[in-house]
Design an enzyme around this catalytic site. Sequence first.
Site, PDB file in Angstrom:
ATOM      1  N   ASP A 169      11.384  40.061  -5.422  1.00  0.00           N
ATOM      2  CA  ASP A 169      11.949  38.733  -5.665  1.00  0.00           C
ATOM      3  C   ASP A 169      11.646  38.201  -7.057  1.00  0.00           C
ATOM      4  O   ASP A 169      12.026  37.082  -7.387  1.00  0.00           O
ATOM      5  CB  ASP A 169      11.418  37.746  -4.610  1.00  0.00           C
ATOM      6  N   TYR A 264       5.538  40.020 -15.676  1.00  0.00           N
ATOM      7  CA  TYR A 264       4.492  40.978 -15.309  1.00  0.00           C
ATOM      8  C   TYR A 264       4.063  41.859 -16.486  1.00  0.00           C
ATOM      9  O   TYR A 264       2.988  42.457 -16.442  1.00  0.00           O
ATOM     10  CB  TYR A 264       4.955  41.872 -14.146  1.00  0.00           C
TER      11      TYR A 264
HETATM   12  C1  G6P Z   1       6.009  37.941  -6.683  1.00  0.00           C
HETATM   13  C2  G6P Z   1       6.223  39.402  -6.718  1.00  0.00           C
HETATM   14  C3  G6P Z   1       5.680  40.032  -5.483  1.00  0.00           C
HETATM   15  C4  G6P Z   1       4.247  39.645  -5.250  1.00  0.00           C
HETATM   16  C5  G6P Z   1       4.100  38.166  -5.238  1.00  0.00           C
HETATM   17  C6  G6P Z   1       2.652  37.790  -5.166  1.00  0.00           C
HETATM   18  O1  G6P Z   1       6.822  37.385  -5.706  1.00  0.00           O
HETATM   19  O2  G6P Z   1       7.563  39.762  -6.856  1.00  0.00           O
HETATM   20  O3  G6P Z   1       5.799  41.417  -5.637  1.00  0.00           O
HETATM   21  O4  G6P Z   1       3.791  40.135  -4.020  1.00  0.00           O
HETATM   22  O5  G6P Z   1       4.664  37.632  -6.394  1.00  0.00           O
HETATM   23  O6  G6P Z   1       2.559  36.446  -5.064  1.00  0.00           O
HETATM   24  P1  G6P Z   1       1.234  35.727  -4.581  1.00  0.00           P
HETATM   25  O7  G6P Z   1       1.659  34.315  -4.530  1.00  0.00           O
HETATM   26  O8  G6P Z   1       0.875  36.337  -3.258  1.00  0.00           O
HETATM   27  O9  G6P Z   1       0.214  36.004  -5.630  1.00  0.00           O
HETATM   28 MN    MN Z   2       7.643  41.976  -6.572  1.00  0.00          MN
END
Ligand code: G6P
Ligand code: MN
Length: 439
Positions: A169, A264
């Site tokens: 996402d 990222y």
């Molecule tokens: C985004 C990335 C995901 C990841 C998430 C982590 O949505 O696309 O791959 O798992 O961030 O988010 P968080 O809020 O759990 O750190």
């Molecule tokens: Mn992701």
Amino acid sequence: PFILSIAGGGSTYTPGIVKSLMVRLEDFPLAEIRLYDIDVARQSTIAPVVEKVIRDHSQSIKFTVTSDPEAAFSGAHFVFAQMRVGQYKMREQDEKIPLRHGVVGQETCGPGGLAYGLRTILPMVELIDLVERYADKRAWIVNYSNPAAIVAEGVRRLRPDARVLNICDMPVAAMRNMGAILGVDRHKLEVDYFGLNHFGWFTRVLVDGEDRLPQLREHIARFGLLTEDAAQTDPQHSDPSWVKTWRNIKPLMDHFPEYLPNPYLQYYLMPNEIVEHQDPNYTRANEVMNGREKKLFAAALEYQRTGVLPDAFHVGVHGAFIVDVACSLAFDLRQRHLVIVENKGAIANLPYDAMVEVPAYITANGPEPVRMGAVPLFHQTLLMQQLASEQLLVEATIEGSYEKALQAFTLNRTVPTMQHAKAILDEMIAANREYWPAL
Ligand code: G6P
Ligand code: MN
């Protein structure tokens, strides 16, 4: 109407995904929703919340909660997968072990992502086999499970013919923000993007045929890839640590005068700054456990007690996107989405069989990647190194090879030396004894 199973039903993302399904029932009609999880306790806490979300919209959809794969997948037409092998307590280790060595601690980037990959590839393949055994022969698995790049490569290697579409996402979250900056709905954007998951670049953002990337870059250079209204449609990526992530894109951008980097890339290209600002004793896993997780579980318990459901779960781009993708698969809509696919020449100067992230037309038979052409040498080289790291990790998992795991860690750009790689890997082997294949 479809039978849809959610694998990883106990995830805190489940209510948000189901909410997104409920507002799209006319486009994606459902006969039944099934939750499947191996963590029975966790799933049974989340399930009543999910049931309430369904019943607020429909009395007729059947709702099933199970830990039996046959009951979960028999005759299913779609499976949404979102497994987290080792749950947040292992995410915490993925983040904290590298940090103890001065290396980025992140769930999908760097050693943390590699460790998570070693935990996830084989369970993902097990899930695919269960779905293939029980589900409708034309069933699609739409897979959010992380680390998506490595999971996609593992699936390609071990189950090349499986009907799995791997998604993330992050690009669509970025597109949501771009749309808000430009004042247009994200569905109106047509973007070009090349790279691997969590490792790529936007190269064009067309609105009605006009490239608005230059304008976006100007805005982002001043304010980051961020908008004030994000909290409504992308609550997950709006909390303080995510705001920092969207802002950190500014220094990154200086080095890419034409493209817009995926946020990222900051972990790979400015790791020192990241490590400097990370607290080795309190990482993102701790924030999520004490924030999102606690909030949802408290809401679930309160609902059980009072029958009133506090509005504490995530509804936003994450759920909306997986439903968009499923609609396009179900009805051959050929919508263009950024997904993870076998390259097949889409990026001319990356291997034909690399799992890349590019736009693709989503047809009933799967994604048809759009040609992005050849990429500059600098980007190609970064991509090749990351790809090698991820492919070696997959081979390490399949062969149980310590050597290849060490090579994978060493080639990761977040890891400065082979000594760091070895020290981190050895600590991770000990921490992952329950989960990793023997190396
Ligand atoms: C985004 C990335 C995901 C990841 C998430 C982590 O949505 O696309 O791959 O798992 O961030 O988010 P968080 O809020 O759990 O750190
Ligand atoms: Mn992701």
